[in-house]
Design an enzyme around this catalytic site. Structure first.
Site, PDB file in Angstrom:
ATOM      1  N   ASN A   9       0.875  -1.175   0.000  1.00  0.00           N
ATOM      2  CA  ASN A   9       0.000   0.000   0.000  1.00  0.00           C
ATOM      3  C   ASN A   9       0.910   1.222   0.000  1.00  0.00           C
ATOM      4  O   ASN A   9       1.499   1.556   1.028  1.00  0.00           O
ATOM      5  CB  ASN A   9      -0.896  -0.018   1.249  1.00  0.00           C
ATOM      6  N   LYS A  11       0.153   4.220  -0.153  1.00  0.00           N
ATOM      7  CA  LYS A  11      -0.482   5.418   0.433  1.00  0.00           C
ATOM      8  C   LYS A  11      -0.249   6.606  -0.510  1.00  0.00           C
ATOM      9  O   LYS A  11      -0.172   6.412  -1.717  1.00  0.00           O
ATOM     10  CB  LYS A  11       0.050   5.690   1.840  1.00  0.00           C
ATOM     11  N   HIS A  93      -9.639   0.910   4.818  1.00  0.00           N
ATOM     12  CA  HIS A  93      -8.340   1.123   5.479  1.00  0.00           C
ATOM     13  C   HIS A  93      -8.554   2.056   6.672  1.00  0.00           C
ATOM     14  O   HIS A  93      -9.353   2.996   6.605  1.00  0.00           O
ATOM     15  CB  HIS A  93      -7.329   1.719   4.496  1.00  0.00           C
ATOM     16  N   GLU A  95      -6.993   4.482   7.779  1.00  0.00           N
ATOM     17  CA  GLU A  95      -6.813   5.918   7.507  1.00  0.00           C
ATOM     18  C   GLU A  95      -8.058   6.490   6.838  1.00  0.00           C
ATOM     19  O   GLU A  95      -8.411   7.657   7.059  1.00  0.00           O
ATOM     20  CB  GLU A  95      -5.541   6.132   6.664  1.00  0.00           C
ATOM     21  N   GLU A 165      -5.602  -5.262  10.497  1.00  0.00           N
ATOM     22  CA  GLU A 165      -4.588  -4.234  10.732  1.00  0.00           C
ATOM     23  C   GLU A 165      -4.901  -3.503  12.038  1.00  0.00           C
ATOM     24  O   GLU A 165      -5.725  -2.575  12.044  1.00  0.00           O
ATOM     25  CB  GLU A 165      -4.599  -3.220   9.585  1.00  0.00           C
ATOM     26  N   GLY A 171       2.106   1.990  10.728  1.00  0.00           N
ATOM     27  CA  GLY A 171       3.028   3.111  10.582  1.00  0.00           C
ATOM     28  C   GLY A 171       3.685   3.535  11.875  1.00  0.00           C
ATOM     29  O   GLY A 171       4.278   4.614  11.952  1.00  0.00           O
ATOM     30  N   SER A 210       3.199  -2.407  10.372  1.00  0.00           N
ATOM     31  CA  SER A 210       4.652  -2.381  10.596  1.00  0.00           C
ATOM     32  C   SER A 210       5.321  -3.726  10.303  1.00  0.00           C
ATOM     33  O   SER A 210       6.226  -4.137  11.028  1.00  0.00           O
ATOM     34  CB  SER A 210       4.972  -1.899  12.017  1.00  0.00           C
TER      35      SER A 210
HETATM   36  C1  PEP Z   1      -0.899   0.008   5.909  1.00  0.00           C
HETATM   37  O1  PEP Z   1      -0.869   1.140   5.474  1.00  0.00           O
HETATM   38  O2  PEP Z   1      -1.849  -0.734   5.608  1.00  0.00           O
HETATM   39  C2  PEP Z   1       0.188  -0.458   6.762  1.00  0.00           C
HETATM   40  C3  PEP Z   1       0.125  -1.661   7.281  1.00  0.00           C
HETATM   41  O3  PEP Z   1       1.241   0.402   6.974  1.00  0.00           O
HETATM   42  P1  PEP Z   1       2.656   0.069   7.675  1.00  0.00           P
HETATM   43  O4  PEP Z   1       3.142  -1.225   7.062  1.00  0.00           O
HETATM   44  O5  PEP Z   1       3.526   1.224   7.328  1.00  0.00           O
HETATM   45  O6  PEP Z   1       2.396  -0.087   9.121  1.00  0.00           O
END
Ligand code: PEP
Length: 248
Positions: A9, A11, A93, A95, A165, A171, A210
């Site tokens: 992803n 972003k 997601h 976000e 997630e 992040g 992460s």
């Molecule tokens: C994500 O944006 O879905 C995500 C898991 O980000 P990160 O791997 O940076 O934690």
């Protein structure tokens, strides 16, 4: 029996110039048994399509409108994503849920719109830190899933993916332990098994939050973790490819 999937992803990162090297490096470096996909910003879908077409790397978008067409300025429909041969689209997601007001009902409508256009939605679910600390992770994740199940057929999940997630791990550099993640993945699979055991058995449930080359293999080694949704580490080809290799 479930083929692992590692989906990046990006972003809101990238530029036409910078993407090219990353797309080509992932295309050329992705081997092994795991499926690989990149969810890129809308303006770069054509670039991803041109670079990845005919390779083992699929591409997709990070969001989709719940509406089919019309006066919805700024929105992008599922049919438009299909025009660019997207296979996947993220829906829900965290976000989008926290910064753009995507409620459970909106996420459900986006999921349905994606399925209607033949896309494979990657339904993201997960609890906040406060919710985990309050001991309601299971309730939150179940509520998020039930909202979608209420608006579609269980058979839609034969062509969908779920990504667990935990919001506190996205992040932040803080990863759920393999045991913490496995516990929620098992709960998610059992929720689907109540509807249809065969679909639940075939459903790919990704972990996101992460994931790095150093923790991917242990996470992906859990019985109900079928790959990963990768944010930050998908922006560096070597890091992303190392995670793909850990899933193979
Ligand atoms: C994500 O944006 O879905 C995500 C898991 O980000 P990160 O791997 O940076 O934690």
């Amino acid at each position: 029996m479930r083929t692992k999937l590692v989906a990046g992803n990006w972003k809101m990162h990238g530029s036409l110039a910078a993407n090219l090297g990353l797309l080509h490096a992932v295309r050329d470096g992705a081997g092994g048994a795991a499926e690989v996909a990149l969810c890129v910003p809308y303006p770069y879908l054509a670039q991803a399509q041109a670079a990845l077409n005919g390779s083992k790397v699929a591409w997709g978008a990070q969001d989709v409108s719940e509406h089919a067409q019309g006066a919805w300025t700024g929105e992008v429909s599922a049919a438009m994503l299909a025009d660019f041969a997207c296979r996947y689209v993220l829906v829900g997601h965290s976000e989008r849920r926290s910064f753009f007001g995507d409620t459970d009902a909106v996420v459900a409508a986006k999921f349905v719109a994606a399925r209607k256009a033949g896309l494979v939605p990657i339904l993201c679910v997960g609890e906040s830190l406060a919710e985990r600390e309050a001991g309601i992770t299971g309730e939150v994740v179940t509520r998020q899933i039930d909202a979608v199940l209420g608006g579609c057929e269980i058979t839609d999940f034969a062509k969908a993916i779920v990504a667990y997630e935990p919001v506190w791990a996205i992040g932040t550099g803080r990863t759920a332990s393999p045991e913490q993640a496995q516990e929620v993945h098992a709960l998610i699979r059992s929720r689907f098994a109540r509807e249809d055991a065969a679909i639940a058995g075939g459903l790919r449930i990704l972990y996101g939050g992460s994931v790095k080359a150093g923790n991917a293999a242990e996470l992906f080694g859990q019985p109900d973790i079928d790959g990963g949704l990768i944010g930050g580490a998908s922006l560096v080809a070597a890091d992303f490819l190392a995670i793909c290799a850990a899933a193979a």
